[in-house]
Enzyme design. Sequence first.
Site, PDB file in Angstrom:
ATOM      1  N   SER A   1       0.850  -1.194   0.000  1.00 56.84           N
ATOM      2  CA  SER A   1       0.000   0.000   0.000  1.00 56.84           C
ATOM      3  C   SER A   1       0.880   1.236   0.000  1.00 56.84           C
ATOM      4  O   SER A   1       1.595   1.498   0.975  1.00 56.84           O
ATOM      5  CB  SER A   1      -0.891   0.009   1.246  1.00 56.84           C
ATOM      6  OG  SER A   1      -1.296   1.327   1.516  1.00 56.84           O
TER       7      SER A   1
ATOM      8  N   HIS B   1      -0.877  -1.167  -4.610  1.00 59.49           N
ATOM      9  CA  HIS B   1      -2.182  -0.731  -4.124  1.00 59.49           C
ATOM     10  C   HIS B   1      -2.104   0.779  -3.869  1.00 59.49           C
ATOM     11  O   HIS B   1      -1.281   1.236  -3.075  1.00 59.49           O
ATOM     12  CB  HIS B   1      -2.486  -1.500  -2.830  1.00 59.49           C
ATOM     13  CG  HIS B   1      -3.784  -1.182  -2.203  1.00 59.49           C
ATOM     14  ND1 HIS B   1      -4.960  -1.819  -2.541  1.00 59.49           N
ATOM     15  CD2 HIS B   1      -4.123  -0.301  -1.227  1.00 59.49           C
ATOM     16  CE1 HIS B   1      -5.953  -1.347  -1.811  1.00 59.49           C
ATOM     17  NE2 HIS B   1      -5.471  -0.417  -1.001  1.00 59.49           N
TER      18      HIS B   1
ATOM     19  N   ASP C   1      -3.868   4.046  -2.561  1.00 61.40           N
ATOM     20  CA  ASP C   1      -4.950   4.515  -1.699  1.00 61.40           C
ATOM     21  C   ASP C   1      -5.273   5.971  -1.969  1.00 61.40           C
ATOM     22  O   ASP C   1      -4.468   6.859  -1.684  1.00 61.40           O
ATOM     23  CB  ASP C   1      -4.540   4.350  -0.232  1.00 61.40           C
ATOM     24  CG  ASP C   1      -4.643   2.905   0.212  1.00 61.40           C
ATOM     25  OD1 ASP C   1      -5.719   2.318   0.061  1.00 61.40           O
ATOM     26  OD2 ASP C   1      -3.633   2.372   0.699  1.00 61.40           O
TER      27      ASP C   1
ATOM     28  N   MET D   1      -7.695   9.102  -1.091  1.00 61.75           N
ATOM     29  CA  MET D   1      -8.605   9.576  -0.028  1.00 61.75           C
ATOM     30  C   MET D   1      -8.969  11.029  -0.274  1.00 61.75           C
ATOM     31  O   MET D   1      -8.105  11.826  -0.644  1.00 61.75           O
ATOM     32  CB  MET D   1      -7.906   9.471   1.325  1.00 61.75           C
ATOM     33  CG  MET D   1      -7.441   8.077   1.655  1.00 61.75           C
ATOM     34  SD  MET D   1      -6.669   8.061   3.265  1.00 61.75           S
ATOM     35  CE  MET D   1      -6.208   6.340   3.378  1.00 61.75           C
TER      36      MET D   1
ATOM     37  N   HIS E   1      -7.500   2.075  -4.986  1.00 63.85           N
ATOM     38  CA  HIS E   1      -8.546   1.920  -3.976  1.00 63.85           C
ATOM     39  C   HIS E   1      -9.102   3.313  -3.703  1.00 63.85           C
ATOM     40  O   HIS E   1      -8.468   4.114  -3.010  1.00 63.85           O
ATOM     41  CB  HIS E   1      -7.929   1.292  -2.710  1.00 63.85           C
ATOM     42  CG  HIS E   1      -8.860   1.178  -1.560  1.00 63.85           C
ATOM     43  ND1 HIS E   1      -8.426   0.955  -0.266  1.00 63.85           N
ATOM     44  CD2 HIS E   1     -10.224   1.237  -1.499  1.00 63.85           C
ATOM     45  CE1 HIS E   1      -9.467   0.898   0.540  1.00 63.85           C
ATOM     46  NE2 HIS E   1     -10.566   1.077  -0.176  1.00 63.85           N
TER      47      HIS E   1
ATOM     48  N   MET F   1     -11.162   5.748  -1.943  1.00 63.53           N
ATOM     49  CA  MET F   1     -11.938   6.034  -0.732  1.00 63.53           C
ATOM     50  C   MET F   1     -12.454   7.465  -0.879  1.00 63.53           C
ATOM     51  O   MET F   1     -12.014   8.387  -0.190  1.00 63.53           O
ATOM     52  CB  MET F   1     -11.041   5.865   0.499  1.00 63.53           C
ATOM     53  CG  MET F   1     -10.712   4.403   0.771  1.00 63.53           C
ATOM     54  SD  MET F   1      -9.324   4.204   1.892  1.00 63.53           S
ATOM     55  CE  MET F   1      -7.971   4.326   0.734  1.00 63.53           C
TER      56      MET F   1
ATOM     57  N   MET G   1     -12.518  -4.725   3.718  1.00 64.55           N
ATOM     58  CA  MET G   1     -11.702  -3.863   4.590  1.00 64.55           C
ATOM     59  C   MET G   1     -11.627  -4.501   5.980  1.00 64.55           C
ATOM     60  O   MET G   1     -12.654  -4.831   6.573  1.00 64.55           O
ATOM     61  CB  MET G   1     -12.308  -2.466   4.711  1.00 64.55           C
ATOM     62  CG  MET G   1     -12.203  -1.588   3.479  1.00 64.55           C
ATOM     63  SD  MET G   1     -10.520  -1.348   2.871  1.00 64.55           S
ATOM     64  CE  MET G   1      -9.719  -0.544   4.262  1.00 64.55           C
TER      65      MET G   1
ATOM     66  N   ASP H   1      -7.689  -5.690   3.205  1.00 60.99           N
ATOM     67  CA  ASP H   1      -6.904  -4.460   3.355  1.00 60.99           C
ATOM     68  C   ASP H   1      -7.034  -3.909   4.769  1.00 60.99           C
ATOM     69  O   ASP H   1      -8.128  -3.554   5.196  1.00 60.99           O
ATOM     70  CB  ASP H   1      -7.430  -3.439   2.321  1.00 60.99           C
ATOM     71  CG  ASP H   1      -6.658  -2.133   2.314  1.00 60.99           C
ATOM     72  OD1 ASP H   1      -5.658  -2.010   3.042  1.00 60.99           O
ATOM     73  OD2 ASP H   1      -7.077  -1.228   1.559  1.00 60.99           O
TER      74      ASP H   1
HETATM   75  C1  DX5 Z   1      -6.485   2.166   4.870  1.00 61.35           C
HETATM   76  C2  DX5 Z   1      -5.891   1.832   3.520  1.00 61.35           C
HETATM   77  C3  DX5 Z   1      -4.907   0.737   3.585  1.00 61.35           C
HETATM   78  C4  DX5 Z   1      -3.718   1.008   4.472  1.00 61.35           C
HETATM   79  C5  DX5 Z   1      -3.073  -0.276   4.831  1.00 61.35           C
HETATM   80  O1  DX5 Z   1      -7.490   3.078   4.701  1.00 61.35           O
HETATM   81  O2  DX5 Z   1      -6.919   1.448   2.620  1.00 61.35           O
HETATM   82  O3  DX5 Z   1      -4.509   0.305   2.290  1.00 61.35           O
HETATM   83  O4  DX5 Z   1      -2.787   1.854   3.897  1.00 61.35           O
HETATM   84  O5  DX5 Z   1      -2.065  -0.036   5.757  1.00 61.35           O
HETATM   85  P1  DX5 Z   1      -1.700  -1.098   6.871  1.00 61.35           P
HETATM   86  O6  DX5 Z   1      -1.266  -2.344   6.160  1.00 61.35           O
HETATM   87  O7  DX5 Z   1      -0.620  -0.450   7.639  1.00 61.35           O
HETATM   88  O8  DX5 Z   1      -2.949  -1.351   7.692  1.00 61.35           O
HETATM   89 ZN    ZN Z   2      -6.378   0.479   0.668  1.00 60.98          ZN
END
Ligand code: DX5
Ligand code: ZN
Length: 234
Positions: free
Chosen positions: A21, A46, A48, A50, A79, A81, A150, A185
Amino acid sequence: MRTRDEMLSVLKAQRPLIAPSMLKCDFGNLHRELEMLDAADSRLLHLDVMDGHFVPNLSYGPMVIERMRPLTESPFDAHLMISDPEKYLDEYMRAGCEAITFHLEAVPQPEALLTKIRRKNVVAGLAINPGTPFSAAEPFLKFCDLFLVMSVNPGFGGQKFIPDVVSKIREARASGGSDLIISVDGGIGKSTIGVCAEAGCDVFVAGSSVFDQPCYKSAIAELRQLANDSHAVC
Ligand code: DX5
Ligand code: ZN
């Protein structure tokens, strides 16, 4: 950029896969981080995204992803969010995302958007938060290539794995069959990956358990081995 079929064969042939990630990487040294991940035999990244609205945190968007794209051959799994994934879909595709996952909590009737992603030749993924039951997502599984469970509340890396979600992986595997790519995740590490693999998970997103380790290569290899030892599908 890989077509949807090419991406699906990569994902299916290589499962179980560890997907670092990029939320946890050193953004000041992005190029170097990507080189280190390539050298560590990381086979999927991956990403992320946000928006500070769907989740209480901000990360990065298509401009950063577009700059990352030429720096690695790794497939990009985004991903999202974010509250309105449809609005920004084309930008993420143009930036080089080969799989795009959005949340059922953001799009409660997701079949049209999943179908749109597939028609654009991109792998379509649907994610559910820990508080959302599997039954809410089940009617839409047939429109999904990838289902993301999740195992923390989204927004931050480094949180503790919520063990209750494992039953959702098992339900998704039973209902979606072996063709569905199932991902987990949040809080995935040496002590949590085995139970998810045993439940039928294929893709393991790993932030802290890769980036907080001194050697990415041995961290990824060890996680992959643990997932392999317990993986239920292949
Ligand atoms: C959380 C993200 C994850 C996160 C995972 O909102 O979607 O992908 O970065 O990080 P770890 O593995 O540290 O939980
Ligand atoms: Zn993620």
